[in-house]
Design an enzyme around this catalytic site. Structure first.
Site, PDB file in Angstrom:
ATOM      1  N   TYR A  54       0.329  -6.941   3.327  1.00  0.00           N
ATOM      2  CA  TYR A  54       0.358  -5.764   2.446  1.00  0.00           C
ATOM      3  C   TYR A  54       1.621  -5.700   1.571  1.00  0.00           C
ATOM      4  O   TYR A  54       1.552  -5.485   0.365  1.00  0.00           O
ATOM      5  CB  TYR A  54       0.242  -4.516   3.322  1.00  0.00           C
ATOM      6  CG  TYR A  54       0.298  -3.201   2.601  1.00  0.00           C
ATOM      7  CD1 TYR A  54      -0.758  -2.767   1.810  1.00  0.00           C
ATOM      8  CD2 TYR A  54       1.408  -2.352   2.732  1.00  0.00           C
ATOM      9  CE1 TYR A  54      -0.708  -1.537   1.163  1.00  0.00           C
ATOM     10  CE2 TYR A  54       1.465  -1.130   2.092  1.00  0.00           C
ATOM     11  CZ  TYR A  54       0.405  -0.727   1.308  1.00  0.00           C
ATOM     12  OH  TYR A  54       0.463   0.491   0.668  1.00  0.00           O
ATOM     13  N   LYS A  85      -2.672   7.164   9.052  1.00  0.00           N
ATOM     14  CA  LYS A  85      -1.231   6.943   9.241  1.00  0.00           C
ATOM     15  C   LYS A  85      -0.699   7.933  10.270  1.00  0.00           C
ATOM     16  O   LYS A  85      -1.392   8.884  10.659  1.00  0.00           O
ATOM     17  CB  LYS A  85      -0.518   7.101   7.908  1.00  0.00           C
ATOM     18  CG  LYS A  85      -1.045   6.098   6.890  1.00  0.00           C
ATOM     19  CD  LYS A  85      -0.253   6.126   5.631  1.00  0.00           C
ATOM     20  CE  LYS A  85      -0.037   4.707   5.176  1.00  0.00           C
ATOM     21  NZ  LYS A  85       1.261   4.515   4.552  1.00  0.00           N
TER      22      LYS A  85
HETATM   23  P1  NAD Z   1      -6.568   5.616   0.254  1.00  0.00           P
HETATM   24  O1  NAD Z   1      -7.103   4.484   1.052  1.00  0.00           O
HETATM   25  O2  NAD Z   1      -6.983   6.997   0.632  1.00  0.00           O
HETATM   26  O3  NAD Z   1      -6.896   5.413  -1.298  1.00  0.00           O
HETATM   27  C1  NAD Z   1      -7.057   4.148  -1.890  1.00  0.00           C
HETATM   28  C2  NAD Z   1      -8.406   4.170  -2.563  1.00  0.00           C
HETATM   29  O4  NAD Z   1      -8.601   2.896  -3.223  1.00  0.00           O
HETATM   30  C3  NAD Z   1      -9.556   4.320  -1.554  1.00  0.00           C
HETATM   31  O5  NAD Z   1     -10.329   5.453  -1.837  1.00  0.00           O
HETATM   32  C4  NAD Z   1     -10.344   3.037  -1.710  1.00  0.00           C
HETATM   33  O6  NAD Z   1     -11.747   3.206  -1.569  1.00  0.00           O
HETATM   34  C5  NAD Z   1      -9.976   2.595  -3.114  1.00  0.00           C
HETATM   35  N1  NAD Z   1     -10.209   1.181  -3.312  1.00  0.00           N
HETATM   36  C6  NAD Z   1      -9.940   0.168  -2.446  1.00  0.00           C
HETATM   37  N2  NAD Z   1     -10.356  -0.994  -2.952  1.00  0.00           N
HETATM   38  C7  NAD Z   1     -10.907  -0.714  -4.172  1.00  0.00           C
HETATM   39  C8  NAD Z   1     -11.547  -1.503  -5.157  1.00  0.00           C
HETATM   40  N3  NAD Z   1     -11.698  -2.820  -4.995  1.00  0.00           N
HETATM   41  N4  NAD Z   1     -12.000  -0.884  -6.262  1.00  0.00           N
HETATM   42  C9  NAD Z   1     -11.861   0.439  -6.417  1.00  0.00           C
HETATM   43  N5  NAD Z   1     -11.283   1.251  -5.510  1.00  0.00           N
HETATM   44  C10 NAD Z   1     -10.807   0.673  -4.403  1.00  0.00           C
HETATM   45  O7  NAD Z   1      -4.986   5.468   0.265  1.00  0.00           O
HETATM   46  P2  NAD Z   1      -3.861   6.384  -0.354  1.00  0.00           P
HETATM   47  O8  NAD Z   1      -3.001   6.804   0.758  1.00  0.00           O
HETATM   48  O9  NAD Z   1      -4.454   7.415  -1.245  1.00  0.00           O
HETATM   49  O10 NAD Z   1      -3.051   5.322  -1.219  1.00  0.00           O
HETATM   50  C11 NAD Z   1      -3.120   5.237  -2.634  1.00  0.00           C
HETATM   51  C12 NAD Z   1      -2.157   4.169  -3.124  1.00  0.00           C
HETATM   52  O11 NAD Z   1      -0.831   4.478  -2.701  1.00  0.00           O
HETATM   53  C13 NAD Z   1      -2.446   2.773  -2.594  1.00  0.00           C
HETATM   54  O12 NAD Z   1      -2.189   1.833  -3.606  1.00  0.00           O
HETATM   55  C14 NAD Z   1      -1.445   2.609  -1.479  1.00  0.00           C
HETATM   56  O13 NAD Z   1      -1.141   1.255  -1.235  1.00  0.00           O
HETATM   57  C15 NAD Z   1      -0.269   3.380  -2.028  1.00  0.00           C
HETATM   58  N6  NAD Z   1       0.639   3.843  -0.971  1.00  0.00           N
HETATM   59  C16 NAD Z   1       0.252   4.823  -0.125  1.00  0.00           C
HETATM   60  C17 NAD Z   1       1.119   5.262   0.871  1.00  0.00           C
HETATM   61  C18 NAD Z   1       0.740   6.362   1.833  1.00  0.00           C
HETATM   62  O14 NAD Z   1       1.557   6.714   2.682  1.00  0.00           O
HETATM   63  N7  NAD Z   1      -0.450   6.919   1.780  1.00  0.00           N
HETATM   64  C19 NAD Z   1       2.384   4.664   1.005  1.00  0.00           C
HETATM   65  C20 NAD Z   1       2.744   3.649   0.134  1.00  0.00           C
HETATM   66  C21 NAD Z   1       1.870   3.252  -0.872  1.00  0.00           C
END
Ligand code: NAD
Length: 329
Positions: free
Chosen positions: A152, A195
């Protein structure tokens, strides 16, 4: 710049942060015209009417052109991800998000997009700087020399660099935030991708409802983290997109707690005390991590400041409402 009439798409709009971001941007008068996510529409955490909600797999380049058609500003949050339990066991899936990021950047460039936001992560930071719980908060330069979270974190670091080179070589203006542990209502709390904050709420609610007053904690409970409430995340995301900050920047809370202290907070909200057991071989990530907010304070005069106990109260309330809701068919 200030977002005014630019047409905006939020990719990953069916997810936790993306869903909140669509709402927050619309509340601020931003012209969000589209939200895109691979999930079927009935699985999105939030769906906003008046926005074109598209279920598309953004690993597929042709779909990235549909997502960016007629768009000036992209928020690219789509990623295959989850908490430590998911990312430690699904490194290849995490790395495949490189297809989404690559194709989104190419489509954005070809479609004449003006600004591109990318959600990176604190998992890009060098693991050697996160070995002890009494951490020195991570500054942006601590990502190098590179030793990120396997899978990741490497994908995130690579995609950060791709954003940088698309800006340098092709003039696509990119903005990159390194999110540190975001939590709040309307996100995943079970199923394996959740998480720590949501998982703790779920476990405490289950213990309370079942009368079995025990909780299993991953690791020894001494590992430290900071957690950012979703409203700070959406506010910071918009501010960074609008800013002139052209290097990746931390977007996280600097309120450091141990996992044991996180459990204390949830127990207090629930009005319960639980017997703790520690699963030492469970995925637990680095021993300590905090966000150094010097840079964001310098640039924006602002940093995430919602107190953990306040954000957790709202998160707990929502998860409880979901878990205790009568099942309807
Ligand atoms: P989440 O999993 O709820 O949201 C990510 C969304 O991306 C999901 O709904 C998923 O279906 C969609 N997705 C995945 N593959 C896809 C594809 N091929 N095409 C279209 N959509 C796709 O996660 P989140 O917590 O909302 O995270 C959002 C972003 O923030 C991500 O990039 C994640 O890496 C980043 N991030 C989140 C955190 C956290 O603590 N939540 C921390 C660091 C970074």
């Amino acid at each position: 710049m200030k977002l005014t009439n630019e047409k905006v798409v939020v990719c990953g709009g069916g997810g936790f942060i993306g869903g909140h971001l669509v709402k927050a941007l619309l509340d601020n008068g931003v012209n969000v015209v589209r939200a895109v996510d691979v999930k079927p529409l009935d699985e999105w955490y939030q769906k906003t009417k008046d926005v074109e909600n598209l279920s598309l797999d953004l690993r597929d380049k042709a779909n990235c052109y549909k997502a960016t058609d007629g768009i000036q500003v992209v928020f690219q949050l789509a990623a295959d991800m989850g908490g430590m339990g998911f990312i430690e066991n699904n490194k290849a899936l995490c790395m495949l998000s490189v297809l989404t990021n690559t194709h989104m950047l190419m489509a954005a460039k070809d479609s004449g997009v003006e600004r591109f936001f990318y959600s990176s992560s604190a998992c890009v930071y060098n693991g050697d700087k996160q070995k002890t719980p009494d951490v020195v908060a991570l500054k942006e330069e601590d990502a190098y020399p590179a030793l990120p979270e396997d899978g990741y974190g490497w994908e995130k670091l690579f995609s950060e660099r791709m954003c940088r080179h698309f800006e340098e070589d092709f003039g696509l203006l990119t903005r990159v935030a390194r999110y540190h542990n975001v939590y709040g209502p309307l996100g995943t709390y079970d199923g394996g991708r959740e998480k720590a904050p949501a998982a703790m709420c779920r476990k405490v609610i289950q213990a309370k409802a079942s009368g079995k007053h025990e909780i299993e904690i991953w690791g020894d409970g001494h590992q430290t983290r900071s957690f950012m409430y979703i409203d700070d995340c959406t506010k910071g995301t918009q501010a960074i997109l609008e800013s002139d900050i052209d290097e990746p920047i931390n977007l996280g809370s600097s309120e450091l707690v141990t996992i044991n202290q996180l459990v204390d907070i949830v127990e207090e909200i629930a009005g319960i005390k639980l017997k703790r057991t520690y699963k030492l071989d469970a995925p637990k990530g680095v021993n300590g991590r905090n966000s150094d907010n010097t840079k964001i304070l310098d640039h924006l005069g602002w940093e995430p400041s919602i107190r953990l106990k306040d954000g957790m109260a709202k998160t707990y309330e929502w998860i409880e409402s979901q878990m205790l809701a009568p099942v309807t068919k």
